[in-house]
Design an enzyme around this catalytic site. Sequence first.
Site, mmCIF file in Angstrom:
data_model
loop_
_atom_site.group_PDB
_atom_site.id
_atom_site.type_symbol
_atom_site.label_atom_id
_atom_site.label_comp_id
_atom_site.label_asym_id
_atom_site.label_seq_id
_atom_site.Cartn_x
_atom_site.Cartn_y
_atom_site.Cartn_z
ATOM 1 N N THR A 37 -2.162 -15.284 2.454
ATOM 2 C CA THR A 37 -1.791 -14.115 1.679
ATOM 3 C C THR A 37 -2.944 -13.752 0.748
ATOM 4 O OG1 THR A 37 -0.030 -13.141 0.331
ATOM 5 C CG2 THR A 37 -0.491 -15.477 -0.048
ATOM 6 N N LYS A 43 -6.803 -12.768 3.141
ATOM 7 C CA LYS A 43 -6.502 -12.344 4.516
ATOM 8 C C LYS A 43 -7.736 -11.895 5.294
ATOM 9 C CE LYS A 43 -1.659 -10.950 4.143
ATOM 10 N NZ LYS A 43 -0.698 -9.875 4.401
ATOM 11 N N ASN A 50 -2.987 -13.094 8.759
ATOM 12 C CA ASN A 50 -1.998 -13.713 7.866
ATOM 13 C C ASN A 50 -1.516 -15.045 8.438
ATOM 14 O OD1 ASN A 50 -0.263 -12.906 9.927
ATOM 15 N ND2 ASN A 50 1.414 -12.432 8.514
ATOM 16 N N ASP A 81 1.990 -9.372 10.486
ATOM 17 C CA ASP A 81 2.547 -8.362 9.576
ATOM 18 C C ASP A 81 3.050 -7.135 10.342
ATOM 19 O OD1 ASP A 81 2.357 -9.693 7.164
ATOM 20 O OD2 ASP A 81 0.369 -8.913 6.692
ATOM 21 N N ALA A 86 -2.968 -4.040 3.773
ATOM 22 C CA ALA A 86 -1.603 -3.876 4.294
ATOM 23 C C ALA A 86 -1.466 -2.537 5.013
ATOM 24 C CB ALA A 86 -0.589 -3.978 3.162
ATOM 25 N N ARG A 125 -4.886 7.417 -2.780
ATOM 26 C CA ARG A 125 -5.466 7.910 -4.034
ATOM 27 C C ARG A 125 -6.979 8.070 -3.881
ATOM 28 N NH1 ARG A 125 -4.197 3.887 -8.851
ATOM 29 N NH2 ARG A 125 -5.588 2.595 -7.582
HETATM 30 P P1 NAP Z 1 -4.737 -3.720 -1.723
HETATM 31 O O1 NAP Z 1 -5.719 -4.025 -0.647
HETATM 32 O O2 NAP Z 1 -5.010 -4.145 -3.127
HETATM 33 O O3 NAP Z 1 -4.482 -2.140 -1.672
HETATM 34 C C1 NAP Z 1 -3.743 -1.530 -2.669
HETATM 35 C C2 NAP Z 1 -3.576 -0.033 -2.355
HETATM 36 O O4 NAP Z 1 -2.644 0.479 -3.314
HETATM 37 C C3 NAP Z 1 -4.840 0.796 -2.463
HETATM 38 O O5 NAP Z 1 -4.846 1.757 -1.423
HETATM 39 C C4 NAP Z 1 -4.670 1.491 -3.826
HETATM 40 O O6 NAP Z 1 -5.263 2.764 -3.895
HETATM 41 C C5 NAP Z 1 -3.191 1.663 -3.877
HETATM 42 N N1 NAP Z 1 -2.623 1.784 -5.245
HETATM 43 C C6 NAP Z 1 -2.478 0.793 -6.144
HETATM 44 N N2 NAP Z 1 -1.868 1.274 -7.265
HETATM 45 C C7 NAP Z 1 -1.621 2.584 -7.033
HETATM 46 C C8 NAP Z 1 -1.001 3.615 -7.787
HETATM 47 N N3 NAP Z 1 -0.504 3.399 -9.031
HETATM 48 N N4 NAP Z 1 -0.897 4.852 -7.244
HETATM 49 C C9 NAP Z 1 -1.379 5.098 -5.994
HETATM 50 N N5 NAP Z 1 -1.982 4.159 -5.228
HETATM 51 C C10 NAP Z 1 -2.093 2.910 -5.737
HETATM 52 O O7 NAP Z 1 -3.308 -4.372 -1.373
HETATM 53 P P2 NAP Z 1 -2.704 -4.726 0.062
HETATM 54 O O8 NAP Z 1 -3.082 -6.093 0.458
HETATM 55 O O9 NAP Z 1 -3.027 -3.613 0.982
HETATM 56 O O10 NAP Z 1 -1.135 -4.779 -0.275
HETATM 57 C C11 NAP Z 1 -0.429 -3.618 -0.687
HETATM 58 C C12 NAP Z 1 0.995 -3.991 -1.044
HETATM 59 O O11 NAP Z 1 1.715 -4.404 0.137
HETATM 60 C C13 NAP Z 1 1.076 -5.160 -2.020
HETATM 61 O O12 NAP Z 1 2.053 -4.853 -2.991
HETATM 62 C C14 NAP Z 1 1.531 -6.326 -1.144
HETATM 63 O O13 NAP Z 1 2.272 -7.285 -1.882
HETATM 64 C C15 NAP Z 1 2.411 -5.607 -0.131
HETATM 65 N N6 NAP Z 1 2.597 -6.351 1.127
HETATM 66 C C16 NAP Z 1 3.860 -6.703 1.479
HETATM 67 C C17 NAP Z 1 4.081 -7.368 2.669
HETATM 68 C C18 NAP Z 1 5.487 -7.749 3.062
HETATM 69 O O14 NAP Z 1 5.660 -8.610 3.946
HETATM 70 N N7 NAP Z 1 6.509 -7.145 2.490
HETATM 71 C C19 NAP Z 1 3.006 -7.706 3.511
HETATM 72 C C20 NAP Z 1 1.714 -7.315 3.125
HETATM 73 C C21 NAP Z 1 1.524 -6.635 1.914
HETATM 74 P P3 NAP Z 1 -6.852 2.949 -4.142
HETATM 75 O O15 NAP Z 1 -7.511 2.700 -2.820
HETATM 76 O O16 NAP Z 1 -6.986 4.343 -4.604
HETATM 77 O O17 NAP Z 1 -7.228 1.938 -5.194
#
Ligand code: NAP
Length: 294
Positions: free
Chosen positions: A79, A83, A104, A120, A150, A171
């Site tokens: 995680t 990843k 993952n 995933d 993700a 964004r």
């Molecule tokens: P990441 O690489 O940090 O990407 C985060 C994304 O969120 C970026 O595109 C960022 O935009 C955007 N963002 C963050 N805050 C924002 C806001 N206030 N308004 C608009 N956009 C915003 O994270 P990730 O690994 O892709 O994971 C994303 C989410 O999915 C996490 O919360 C993670 O826990 C969840 N997830 C869940 C599962 C599950 O099994 N349920 C599996 C995988 C991931 P910018 O590019 O503009 O910064």
Amino acid sequence: MAGSLAPTWGDTSLITGASIVAGVVGRPVAHSLSPILHNAWLEAAGVDGVYVAFSPDALGFERFVRGMRGGAIRGVNVTLPFKEAALGLADQVSDAARRAQAANLLIFDTDGQVYADNTDGVGLLGAFAAQAPQYDVTAGPSVVLGAGGAARGAVSALLAAGSPRVWIVNRTLEKAEAIAADLGRNVSALPLNHAVGAFRDTRAIINATSAGLSGQGSLDIPLELTPEDTVVMDMVYKPLETPFLKQARDLGRATVDGLEMLIRQAEPSFEAFYGQPPPKGVDVRGLALKALNP
Ligand code: NAP
């Protein structure tokens, strides 16, 4: 079996000298629900195995993987924030992991090989099948909000499942454009504040941003513009009903939650570690909800 001196931790499970050890590696990892899911399945199936959490520091992940080569343990789920690094450290990579550019799941074979996979996408589609079975991924466009790991995984899973078009809305437009350029002509990028066109005929909207995660700002998406049969999914599961899912429910849209995705991605991982699918009939969702809301 090690006999009656082996420590017991449930009615049917023993940890013995032959236990299969697997786990999850991340930082932070103490909040992870994966040990709860896997250990409940192990106990219910009477499998001689255990699932634990590991948290090397940012620079220690590579050393951790090196140390596990040769099968010190059977494998790990991976995680945040490891990843992408996990993919680069593997000798063999599945198509799903290559498409997502992230792993993952790592399996450590006894011959020293490390195999990387990504479950995933299976988790995402499994969650839709469980909570919105009417959703047909092939029937129309989907929108993925976010352009992190993700989101990339979600887009590649939707395409592999036959989605005719995926809009990546983020964004920071450049990050969405980079994924679109990489994943082919059926993927298009839009900035978060100019994405209205994508919402009007979408069949599903998936929040793959971290917005809505406890204590972080929520998204401002005009869900009322979407067709009434659009399914709204949020990968964030803490809280289980994010502001985004609440907005969708208030509009009467069908919803899918991130906890279901977490459970569905864990199922193929369990099988890869312990050689059998998780047993049916274990209320792992109930256990996870208890852990989320103690
Ligand atoms: P990441 O690489 O940090 O990407 C985060 C994304 O969120 C970026 O595109 C960022 O935009 C955007 N963002 C963050 N805050 C924002 C806001 N206030 N308004 C608009 N956009 C915003 O994270 P990730 O690994 O892709 O994971 C994303 C989410 O999915 C996490 O919360 C993670 O826990 C969840 N997830 C869940 C599962 C599950 O099994 N349920 C599996 C995988 C991931 P910018 O590019 O503009 O910064």
